[in-house]
Scaffold this motif. Sequence first.
Motif, short mmCIF file in Angstrom:
data_model
loop_
_atom_site.label_atom_id
_atom_site.label_comp_id
_atom_site.label_asym_id
_atom_site.label_seq_id
_atom_site.Cartn_x
_atom_site.Cartn_y
_atom_site.Cartn_z
N PHE A 13 0.82 -1.22 0.00
CA PHE A 13 0.00 0.00 0.00
C PHE A 13 0.85 1.27 0.00
O PHE A 13 0.33 2.37 -0.21
N LEU A 18 -0.32 -1.61 -4.85
CA LEU A 18 -1.48 -0.73 -4.64
C LEU A 18 -1.04 0.52 -3.90
O LEU A 18 -1.68 0.97 -2.97
N THR A 20 -0.44 3.97 -2.45
CA THR A 20 -1.31 5.13 -2.26
C THR A 20 -0.45 6.36 -2.45
O THR A 20 0.64 6.44 -1.88
N CYS A 122 -6.22 2.80 3.75
CA CYS A 122 -6.58 4.07 3.12
C CYS A 122 -7.74 4.66 3.91
O CYS A 122 -8.60 3.91 4.35
N VAL A 153 -7.20 7.02 -1.16
CA VAL A 153 -6.87 6.64 -2.54
C VAL A 153 -6.63 7.92 -3.36
O VAL A 153 -5.68 8.01 -4.13
N THR A 154 -7.49 8.93 -3.14
CA THR A 154 -7.26 10.27 -3.70
C THR A 154 -7.48 11.25 -2.56
O THR A 154 -8.07 10.90 -1.54
N SER A 157 -11.23 11.54 -2.04
CA SER A 157 -11.87 10.44 -1.31
C SER A 157 -11.45 10.43 0.17
O SER A 157 -12.21 10.05 1.05
N HIS A 158 -10.22 10.91 0.43
CA HIS A 158 -9.74 11.06 1.81
C HIS A 158 -10.64 12.05 2.57
O HIS A 158 -11.15 11.75 3.65
#
Length: 176
Positions: A13, A18, A20, A122, A153-154, A157-158
Amino acid sequence: MKILIVVDMQNDFLTGSLKTKDATEIIPKIKKVVEEYKKNGMPVIFTKDTHTDSYLLTQEGKALPVIHCIKNTYGWEICDELKNINYGEVFEKNTFGSIELFENLKKQYNSNIDEITFCGVCTDICVVSNAIIAKAYFPEVKIVILEDCTKGVTEESHLSALSTLKSCQCIIRKEC
Ligand SMILES: [Zn+2]
């Protein structure tokens, strides 16, 4: 008693399959918070997203066909900076949120818990999932999110996850 939950600070992550965006920035901040808990003898739990070779056959895998956090691989390991602190328990979970995690906390600490604080990645997937479960499981415990110690994730979105958490009466704080 205050408990810190460090969510999924695993190589996949942060730098792996994946990764971030900018998530490595929060490593030193989380390290500081963990050290603070360690100094005060308060519990820290590191969660680890944990999948098997049949990940792609799971619902998560079908929706997100990117292999990650396969048990015993490098990507599954907690990043070195946090692993080397050598403080805290590890909890493996095979999906976003874990009811078992909070059942264990209840068994272990019973009614002595005043606050459960979350950091890690995330914000919009595993942090929000577990914080909402914690809020349901412990309605009289303060549920805190350290916003500077999480990444989504963005950025969008955070922020939207933090806004949802605030609506659900979780406390959003900059530092512990
Ligand atoms: Zn996963």
